[in-house]
Design a protein around this motif. Structure first.
Motif, PDB file in Angstrom:
ATOM      1  N   GLN A 265      82.154  34.626 -14.973  1.00 28.14           N
ATOM      2  CA  GLN A 265      82.919  34.287 -16.164  1.00 28.14           C
ATOM      3  C   GLN A 265      82.500  32.960 -16.778  1.00 28.14           C
ATOM      4  O   GLN A 265      83.048  32.569 -17.800  1.00 28.14           O
ATOM      5  N   ASN A 266      81.567  32.219 -16.137  1.00 27.22           N
ATOM      6  CA  ASN A 266      81.135  30.915 -16.635  1.00 27.22           C
ATOM      7  C   ASN A 266      82.343  30.000 -16.842  1.00 27.22           C
ATOM      8  O   ASN A 266      82.472  29.299 -17.849  1.00 27.22           O
ATOM      9  N   ARG A 267      83.250  30.036 -15.861  1.00 28.18           N
ATOM     10  CA  ARG A 267      84.480  29.265 -15.933  1.00 28.18           C
ATOM     11  C   ARG A 267      84.650  28.515 -14.622  1.00 28.18           C
ATOM     12  O   ARG A 267      84.428  29.077 -13.547  1.00 28.18           O
ATOM     13  N   MET A 268      85.022  27.237 -14.708  1.00 30.37           N
ATOM     14  CA  MET A 268      85.114  26.397 -13.517  1.00 30.37           C
ATOM     15  C   MET A 268      86.541  25.912 -13.322  1.00 30.37           C
ATOM     16  O   MET A 268      87.333  25.836 -14.266  1.00 30.37           O
ATOM     17  N   ASN A 269      86.847  25.547 -12.053  1.00 28.29           N
ATOM     18  CA  ASN A 269      88.157  25.025 -11.701  1.00 28.29           C
ATOM     19  C   ASN A 269      88.016  23.991 -10.608  1.00 28.29           C
ATOM     20  O   ASN A 269      87.221  24.175  -9.677  1.00 28.29           O
ATOM     21  N   ALA A 270      88.756  22.896 -10.711  1.00 28.96           N
ATOM     22  CA  ALA A 270      88.829  21.919  -9.621  1.00 28.96           C
ATOM     23  C   ALA A 270      89.912  22.389  -8.657  1.00 28.96           C
ATOM     24  O   ALA A 270      91.081  22.517  -9.040  1.00 28.96           O
ATOM     25  N   VAL A 271      89.526  22.665  -7.416  1.00 33.53           N
ATOM     26  CA  VAL A 271      90.464  23.243  -6.455  1.00 33.53           C
ATOM     27  C   VAL A 271      90.869  22.264  -5.367  1.00 33.53           C
ATOM     28  O   VAL A 271      91.842  22.512  -4.649  1.00 33.53           O
ATOM     29  N   GLU A 272      90.147  21.128  -5.223  1.00 31.31           N
ATOM     30  CA  GLU A 272      90.512  20.163  -4.186  1.00 31.31           C
ATOM     31  C   GLU A 272      90.070  18.768  -4.620  1.00 31.31           C
ATOM     32  O   GLU A 272      89.002  18.587  -5.204  1.00 31.31           O
ATOM     33  N   VAL A 273      90.939  17.785  -4.351  1.00 27.44           N
ATOM     34  CA  VAL A 273      90.671  16.400  -4.704  1.00 27.44           C
ATOM     35  C   VAL A 273      90.833  15.543  -3.449  1.00 27.44           C
ATOM     36  O   VAL A 273      91.847  15.638  -2.750  1.00 27.44           O
ATOM     37  N   PHE A 274      89.802  14.713  -3.159  1.00 25.96           N
ATOM     38  CA  PHE A 274      89.838  13.834  -1.996  1.00 25.96           C
ATOM     39  C   PHE A 274      90.114  12.404  -2.455  1.00 25.96           C
ATOM     40  O   PHE A 274      89.459  11.913  -3.382  1.00 25.96           O
ATOM     41  N   THR A 275      91.059  11.727  -1.794  1.00 26.45           N
ATOM     42  CA  THR A 275      91.383  10.329  -2.074  1.00 26.45           C
ATOM     43  C   THR A 275      91.528   9.592  -0.740  1.00 26.45           C
ATOM     44  O   THR A 275      91.623  10.242   0.325  1.00 26.45           O
ATOM     45  N   PRO A 276      91.554   8.241  -0.751  1.00 28.21           N
ATOM     46  CA  PRO A 276      91.773   7.514   0.506  1.00 28.21           C
ATOM     47  C   PRO A 276      93.089   7.860   1.194  1.00 28.21           C
ATOM     48  O   PRO A 276      93.223   7.688   2.405  1.00 28.21           O
ATOM     49  N   GLY A 278      94.351  10.903   1.326  1.00 25.59           N
ATOM     50  CA  GLY A 278      94.306  12.281   1.799  1.00 25.59           C
ATOM     51  C   GLY A 278      93.731  13.201   0.741  1.00 25.59           C
ATOM     52  O   GLY A 278      93.171  12.745  -0.263  1.00 25.59           O
ATOM     53  N   SER A 279      93.858  14.484   0.952  1.00 24.40           N
ATOM     54  CA  SER A 279      93.343  15.473  -0.004  1.00 24.40           C
ATOM     55  C   SER A 279      94.470  16.370  -0.470  1.00 24.40           C
ATOM     56  O   SER A 279      95.454  16.591   0.247  1.00 24.40           O
ATOM     57  N   ILE A 280      94.320  16.866  -1.690  1.00 24.38           N
ATOM     58  CA  ILE A 280      95.286  17.803  -2.241  1.00 24.38           C
ATOM     59  C   ILE A 280      94.555  19.063  -2.665  1.00 24.38           C
ATOM     60  O   ILE A 280      93.364  19.035  -2.989  1.00 24.38           O
ATOM     61  N   ARG A 296      98.510  15.487   0.285  1.00 27.20           N
ATOM     62  CA  ARG A 296      98.907  14.091   0.177  1.00 27.20           C
ATOM     63  C   ARG A 296      97.986  13.346  -0.790  1.00 27.20           C
ATOM     64  O   ARG A 296      96.818  13.693  -0.936  1.00 27.20           O
ATOM     65  N   GLY A 297      98.550  12.306  -1.406  1.00 25.68           N
ATOM     66  CA  GLY A 297      97.770  11.492  -2.318  1.00 25.68           C
ATOM     67  C   GLY A 297      97.737  12.019  -3.733  1.00 25.68           C
ATOM     68  O   GLY A 297      96.727  11.859  -4.424  1.00 25.68           O
ATOM     69  N   VAL A 298      98.847  12.615  -4.195  1.00 24.26           N
ATOM     70  CA  VAL A 298      98.871  13.185  -5.538  1.00 24.26           C
ATOM     71  C   VAL A 298      98.713  12.093  -6.593  1.00 24.26           C
ATOM     72  O   VAL A 298      98.012  12.270  -7.602  1.00 24.26           O
ATOM     73  N   GLU A 299      99.339  10.923  -6.369  1.00 22.50           N
ATOM     74  CA  GLU A 299      99.275   9.854  -7.358  1.00 22.50           C
ATOM     75  C   GLU A 299      97.843   9.346  -7.534  1.00 22.50           C
ATOM     76  O   GLU A 299      97.365   9.175  -8.659  1.00 22.50           O
ATOM     77  N   LYS A 300      97.144   9.110  -6.399  1.00 21.80           N
ATOM     78  CA  LYS A 300      95.758   8.668  -6.484  1.00 21.80           C
ATOM     79  C   LYS A 300      94.875   9.746  -7.111  1.00 21.80           C
ATOM     80  O   LYS A 300      93.982   9.459  -7.894  1.00 21.80           O
ATOM     81  N   ALA A 301      95.128  10.992  -6.750  1.00 23.32           N
ATOM     82  CA  ALA A 301      94.349  12.097  -7.322  1.00 23.32           C
ATOM     83  C   ALA A 301      94.571  12.193  -8.831  1.00 23.32           C
ATOM     84  O   ALA A 301      93.643  12.477  -9.593  1.00 23.32           O
ATOM     85  N   VAL A 336      91.649  20.029 -17.416  1.00 20.82           N
ATOM     86  CA  VAL A 336      92.741  20.843 -16.890  1.00 20.82           C
ATOM     87  C   VAL A 336      93.323  20.216 -15.630  1.00 20.82           C
ATOM     88  O   VAL A 336      94.544  20.207 -15.426  1.00 20.82           O
ATOM     89  N   LEU A 337      92.465  19.660 -14.775  1.00 17.89           N
ATOM     90  CA  LEU A 337      92.950  19.010 -13.555  1.00 17.89           C
ATOM     91  C   LEU A 337      93.884  17.849 -13.897  1.00 17.89           C
ATOM     92  O   LEU A 337      94.941  17.682 -13.272  1.00 17.89           O
ATOM     93  N   ALA A 338      93.502  17.039 -14.895  1.00 18.13           N
ATOM     94  CA  ALA A 338      94.360  15.923 -15.296  1.00 18.13           C
ATOM     95  C   ALA A 338      95.688  16.422 -15.852  1.00 18.13           C
ATOM     96  O   ALA A 338      96.744  15.838 -15.578  1.00 18.13           O
ATOM     97  N   ARG A 339      95.658  17.493 -16.622  1.00 18.18           N
ATOM     98  CA  ARG A 339      96.908  18.054 -17.148  1.00 18.18           C
ATOM     99  C   ARG A 339      97.809  18.525 -16.013  1.00 18.18           C
ATOM    100  O   ARG A 339      99.033  18.323 -16.046  1.00 18.18           O
TER     101      ARG A 339
END
Length: 396
Positions: A265-276, A278-280, A296-301, A336-339
């Protein structure tokens, strides 16, 4: 109306008139006309759907004329116009880039390759392609029928399509049916003469036999079957412009493809974010802002996602009730991830952008006193003295 099978029915209608069977002749004509009108309506619906797809394309472009920047319709472009291009714009004509800041062009509609092609000043940008990154100015070198895309269209329109398996089979059936009808009619004509009929009565009798052997219902049956197949294809988002293409697709045994956006579909998604902290994990469909957040770490993410979106130019936009990528799909995924993490729709407006380049390996945006960066942690070169604080031996 001029299908090989329809021609046989027209001949049958004519013979029915000669044989003094007007009711049968009118019935055959009505069958042919109704069948032709039905097929025409079905294909016109597909043509209108294709026209709506073409209507989604942008029609206005930004040009610089007489030292002034203005917006004009793409059809008003002439050779020599200077066009201002930004990420997400469709290139309206063949043109030569005068300036190019980290420009990358999606040429998949010409070459089939989904990877964006980097462009430098002096490079060629072809009409119909998309600028997915950077910005620049270009001068128009060819418009309309003189563009490369128009040349490809001329080649495809000039090609003679081979007969489909269905049309070849129908022609074979028509030849067999016509041969049998004429042969049996000839036998009945001779037999009626032998039993004492007048030649005129024998001729009319044989014509009636020939017309009776013609399967008038076969043509509408085939058309209705193909129309049902086209409707089923439409329910699966497949647009069939020619009814016979439905049967041709059914005769296909292998479809070989390796192109992103064709098989995928030529469509991308951010599925995991790593921060000091933890990861979400982010679980969501497409470019819609709704998603399920875990970890954990939603605010940093959220801060990281906001920085990535600010440093990006691609966005996800709502069109006709569906979220679509505008610009680079990866940058749209950052938007989209930021939203999803911050709940905000708009991003800060940078006062200056530093587009991505292969040396810095990052893209940056300046908003007030803040610098937002997206890309590699370290550049691929050692920075010159003005960029480095020797006393602390670290990057500013």
């Amino acid at each position: 109306m001029t299908h090989f099978f329809a021609l046989m029915l027209w001949c049958a209608a004519g013979l029915a008139f000669i044989a003094d069977m007007p009711q049968l002749a009118v019935a055959i004509i009505v069958v042919v006309i109704v069948n032709g009108v039905f097929a025409h309506i079905q294909q016109e619906r597909a043509q209108h759907a294709a026209a709506k797809l073409r209507g989604l394309l942008p029609a206005d472009v930004v040009v610089r004329r007489d030292g002034k920047v203005r917006k004009v319709h793409a059809s008003e472009l002439v050779v020599g116009d200077v066009v201002l291009l930004a990420a997400g714009d469709r290139v309206p004509a063949d043109m030569v880039l005068l300036t190019a800041s980290a420009c990358a062009v999606d040429e998949s509609m010409l070459t089939g390759e989904s990877e964006p092609v980097p462009k430098a000043p002096g490079g060629q940008a072809w009409g119909g392609t998309f600028l997915v990154n950077g910005y620049g100015e270009a001068t128009v070198s060819a418009t309309g029928a003189g563009t490369r895309l128009a040349g490809i269209a001329a080649l495809t329109s000039g090609a003679v399509a081979p007969p489909t398996p269905l049309s070849m089979e129908l022609r074979r059936i028509v030849r067999v049916t016509a041969g049998m009808a004429l042969g049996i009619a000839a036998v009945f004509f001779l037999a009626s003469l032998l039993v004492g009929f007048q030649w005129r009565d024998s001729f009319l009798f044989s014509i009636g036999v020939a017309v009776a052997l013609v399967p008038e219902g076969l043509l509408p049956t085939v058309t209705l079957s193909l129309a049902m197949g086209a409707q089923r294809m439409a329910s699966r988002k497949g647009l069939v412009r020619n009814l016979e293409a439905v049967e041709t697709l059914g005769s296909t045994t292998f479809i070989c493809t390796d192109k992103t956006g064709t098989l995928t579909q030529n469509r991308m998604n951010a599925v995991e974010v790593f921060t000091p902290e933890g990861s979400i994990q982010v679980t969501g469909e497409g470019y819609a802002p709704e998603a399920q957040i875990e970890g954990r770490g939603v605010e940093k993410a959220a801060q990281a996602a906001l920085a990535a979106r600010t440093a990006s130019q691609g966005r996800a936009e709502l069109h006709d009730g569906q979220w679509r990528a505008q610009g680079d799909p990866m940058e749209a995924a950052m938007d989209v991830l930021a939203r999803r993490l911050t709940g905000t729709v708009s991003a800060p407006v940078p006062s200056r952008r530093l587009p991505f380049d292969p040396v810095r390996r990052r893209e940056s945006a300046i908003v007030g006193p803040d610098l937002y960066c997206k890309g590699a942690p370290k550049p691929s070169f050692r920075c010159a003295d003005p960029c480095r604080d020797r006393s602390r031996n670290r990057w500013r």
